[in-house]
Design a protein around this motif. Structure first.
Motif, PDB file in Angstrom:
ATOM      1  N   ALA A   9      73.230   5.721 -14.829  1.00 39.52           N
ATOM      2  CA  ALA A   9      72.775   5.131 -16.065  1.00 39.52           C
ATOM      3  C   ALA A   9      71.858   3.949 -15.983  1.00 39.52           C
ATOM      4  O   ALA A   9      70.758   3.883 -16.403  1.00 39.52           O
ATOM      5  CB  ALA A   9      73.744   4.834 -17.164  1.00 39.52           C
ATOM      6  N   GLU A  10      72.273   3.078 -15.054  1.00 42.05           N
ATOM      7  CA  GLU A  10      71.439   1.730 -15.035  1.00 42.05           C
ATOM      8  C   GLU A  10      70.354   2.049 -14.257  1.00 42.05           C
ATOM      9  O   GLU A  10      69.322   1.389 -14.542  1.00 42.05           O
ATOM     10  CB  GLU A  10      72.494   1.019 -13.908  1.00 42.05           C
ATOM     11  CG  GLU A  10      71.800  -0.543 -13.638  1.00 42.05           C
ATOM     12  CD  GLU A  10      72.970  -1.236 -12.921  1.00 42.05           C
ATOM     13  OE1 GLU A  10      72.327  -1.788 -11.908  1.00 42.05           O
ATOM     14  OE2 GLU A  10      73.990  -1.650 -13.533  1.00 42.05           O
ATOM     15  N   GLU A  11      70.633   2.973 -13.117  1.00 42.51           N
ATOM     16  CA  GLU A  11      69.121   3.179 -12.387  1.00 42.51           C
ATOM     17  C   GLU A  11      68.051   3.925 -13.299  1.00 42.51           C
ATOM     18  O   GLU A  11      66.788   3.541 -13.442  1.00 42.51           O
ATOM     19  CB  GLU A  11      69.425   4.303 -11.259  1.00 42.51           C
ATOM     20  CG  GLU A  11      70.422   3.693 -10.198  1.00 42.51           C
ATOM     21  CD  GLU A  11      69.794   2.145  -9.542  1.00 42.51           C
ATOM     22  OE1 GLU A  11      68.399   2.094  -9.699  1.00 42.51           O
ATOM     23  OE2 GLU A  11      70.292   1.388  -9.074  1.00 42.51           O
ATOM     24  N   LEU A  12      68.624   4.862 -14.320  1.00 40.99           N
ATOM     25  CA  LEU A  12      67.495   5.599 -15.180  1.00 40.99           C
ATOM     26  C   LEU A  12      67.029   4.465 -15.986  1.00 40.99           C
ATOM     27  O   LEU A  12      65.681   4.395 -16.366  1.00 40.99           O
ATOM     28  CB  LEU A  12      68.220   6.531 -16.092  1.00 40.99           C
ATOM     29  CG  LEU A  12      67.397   7.383 -16.843  1.00 40.99           C
ATOM     30  CD1 LEU A  12      66.185   7.963 -16.267  1.00 40.99           C
ATOM     31  CD2 LEU A  12      68.280   8.467 -17.630  1.00 40.99           C
ATOM     32  N   ASN A  13      67.910   3.666 -16.746  1.00 37.64           N
ATOM     33  CA  ASN A  13      67.291   2.637 -17.721  1.00 37.64           C
ATOM     34  C   ASN A  13      66.480   1.719 -16.895  1.00 37.64           C
ATOM     35  O   ASN A  13      65.377   1.434 -17.529  1.00 37.64           O
ATOM     36  CB  ASN A  13      68.477   1.818 -18.288  1.00 37.64           C
ATOM     37  CG  ASN A  13      69.295   2.786 -19.269  1.00 37.64           C
ATOM     38  OD1 ASN A  13      68.723   3.488 -20.156  1.00 37.64           O
ATOM     39  ND2 ASN A  13      70.473   2.357 -19.093  1.00 37.64           N
ATOM     40  N   ARG A  14      66.473   1.323 -15.857  1.00 34.31           N
ATOM     41  CA  ARG A  14      65.652   0.469 -15.110  1.00 34.31           C
ATOM     42  C   ARG A  14      64.196   1.234 -14.744  1.00 34.31           C
ATOM     43  O   ARG A  14      63.521   0.478 -14.889  1.00 34.31           O
ATOM     44  CB  ARG A  14      66.211  -0.085 -13.747  1.00 34.31           C
ATOM     45  CG  ARG A  14      65.644  -0.977 -12.740  1.00 34.31           C
ATOM     46  CD  ARG A  14      66.043  -1.142 -11.589  1.00 34.31           C
ATOM     47  NE  ARG A  14      66.398   0.053 -10.609  1.00 34.31           N
ATOM     48  CZ  ARG A  14      65.367   0.861  -9.924  1.00 34.31           C
ATOM     49  NH1 ARG A  14      64.249   0.370 -10.063  1.00 34.31           N
ATOM     50  NH2 ARG A  14      65.743   1.685  -9.477  1.00 34.31           N
ATOM     51  N   LYS A  15      64.449   2.436 -14.425  1.00 33.57           N
ATOM     52  CA  LYS A  15      63.277   3.290 -14.127  1.00 33.57           C
ATOM     53  C   LYS A  15      62.371   3.451 -15.309  1.00 33.57           C
ATOM     54  O   LYS A  15      61.182   3.287 -15.327  1.00 33.57           O
ATOM     55  CB  LYS A  15      63.424   4.515 -13.421  1.00 33.57           C
ATOM     56  CG  LYS A  15      62.563   5.186 -13.007  1.00 33.57           C
ATOM     57  CD  LYS A  15      61.522   4.601 -11.955  1.00 33.57           C
ATOM     58  CE  LYS A  15      60.303   5.604 -11.657  1.00 33.57           C
ATOM     59  NZ  LYS A  15      59.424   4.918 -10.469  1.00 33.57           N
ATOM     60  N   ILE A  16      63.036   3.728 -16.413  1.00 31.24           N
ATOM     61  CA  ILE A  16      62.202   3.849 -17.806  1.00 31.24           C
ATOM     62  C   ILE A  16      61.581   2.795 -18.174  1.00 31.24           C
ATOM     63  O   ILE A  16      60.487   2.736 -18.606  1.00 31.24           O
ATOM     64  CB  ILE A  16      63.255   4.373 -18.713  1.00 31.24           C
ATOM     65  CG1 ILE A  16      63.719   5.987 -18.399  1.00 31.24           C
ATOM     66  CG2 ILE A  16      62.688   4.229 -20.108  1.00 31.24           C
ATOM     67  CD1 ILE A  16      64.875   6.203 -19.737  1.00 31.24           C
ATOM     68  N   GLY A  17      62.257   1.641 -17.767  1.00 31.86           N
ATOM     69  CA  GLY A  17      61.598   0.119 -18.072  1.00 31.86           C
ATOM     70  C   GLY A  17      60.368   0.103 -17.284  1.00 31.86           C
ATOM     71  O   GLY A  17      59.358  -0.369 -17.960  1.00 31.86           O
ATOM     72  N   LYS A  18      60.360   0.496 -16.070  1.00 31.47           N
ATOM     73  CA  LYS A  18      59.272   0.356 -15.152  1.00 31.47           C
ATOM     74  C   LYS A  18      58.166   1.460 -15.616  1.00 31.47           C
ATOM     75  O   LYS A  18      56.989   1.041 -15.520  1.00 31.47           O
ATOM     76  CB  LYS A  18      59.630   0.781 -13.601  1.00 31.47           C
ATOM     77  CG  LYS A  18      60.205  -0.274 -12.834  1.00 31.47           C
ATOM     78  CD  LYS A  18      60.514   0.334 -11.496  1.00 31.47           C
ATOM     79  CE  LYS A  18      61.090  -0.554 -10.384  1.00 31.47           C
ATOM     80  NZ  LYS A  18      61.019  -0.117  -9.135  1.00 31.47           N
ATOM     81  N   ASN A  19      58.635   2.581 -15.980  1.00 31.19           N
ATOM     82  CA  ASN A  19      57.599   3.478 -16.502  1.00 31.19           C
ATOM     83  C   ASN A  19      57.076   2.986 -17.466  1.00 31.19           C
ATOM     84  O   ASN A  19      55.695   3.335 -17.896  1.00 31.19           O
ATOM     85  CB  ASN A  19      58.212   4.852 -16.642  1.00 31.19           C
ATOM     86  CG  ASN A  19      58.433   5.588 -15.192  1.00 31.19           C
ATOM     87  OD1 ASN A  19      57.729   4.997 -14.036  1.00 31.19           O
ATOM     88  ND2 ASN A  19      59.325   6.577 -14.827  1.00 31.19           N
ATOM     89  N   ALA A  20      57.614   2.278 -18.645  1.00 32.79           N
ATOM     90  CA  ALA A  20      57.124   1.995 -19.774  1.00 32.79           C
ATOM     91  C   ALA A  20      55.890   1.131 -19.804  1.00 32.79           C
ATOM     92  O   ALA A  20      55.061   0.997 -20.315  1.00 32.79           O
ATOM     93  CB  ALA A  20      58.231   1.324 -20.748  1.00 32.79           C
ATOM     94  N   MET A  21      56.081   0.214 -18.426  1.00 26.21           N
ATOM     95  CA  MET A  21      55.007  -0.746 -18.192  1.00 26.21           C
ATOM     96  C   MET A  21      53.851  -0.192 -17.640  1.00 26.21           C
ATOM     97  O   MET A  21      52.749  -0.281 -17.771  1.00 26.21           O
ATOM     98  CB  MET A  21      55.526  -1.715 -17.207  1.00 26.21           C
ATOM     99  CG  MET A  21      56.435  -2.798 -17.905  1.00 26.21           C
ATOM    100  SD  MET A  21      57.223  -3.940 -16.942  1.00 26.21           S
ATOM    101  CE  MET A  21      56.079  -4.868 -16.377  1.00 26.21           C
TER     102      MET A  21
END
Length: 115
Positions: free
Chosen positions: A89-101
């Motif tokens: 869950a933490e990894e997915l949220n971190r990656k979604i943040g990166k992808n949003a940028m």
């Protein structure tokens, strides 16, 4: 039925522990397992057009085969994360943040182009 990631990870852990499979679950072999299962899912869709794929998803037997391959992939993913300390869950949220940028809405909306 509890379908949280933690519960699913525990189920996989118990399944593997009961069979003494940890000795076979190094990062390389688990990654190979993920890739192999993804390839088996892809094989089901090879050379199928949109209409054929829709029919496959509606057919009970074929849908079960697809579900089996998805479950196999999830099994390897959960096992890897559990053994090597990844909070999915933490990894997915971190990656979604990166992808949003990387893919801002104003540039990416309605487009599948890589930036």
């Amino acid at each position: 039925m509890d379908t949280s990631l933690e519960h699913l990870s525990q189920s996989v852990r118990m399944f593997c522990d009961d069979r003494d499979w940890a000795q076979f679950h190094n990062p390389k072999d688990l990654a190979i397992g993920m890739a192999t299962e993804a390839s088996e899912l892809l094989e089901l869709f090879r050379f199928q057009d949109s209409e054929q794929m829709n029919k496959m998803l509606e057919d009970g037997e074929t849908r079960e085969k697809i579900g089996d391959e998805l479950a196999d992939q999830l099994y390897f993913l959960l096992r890897f994360a559990d053994l090597y300390g990844f909070d999915l869950a933490e990894e997915l949220n971190r990656k979604i943040g990166k992808n949003a940028m990387k893919y801002p809405v104003d540039v990416s909306r309605g487009s599948n182009r890589k930036v």
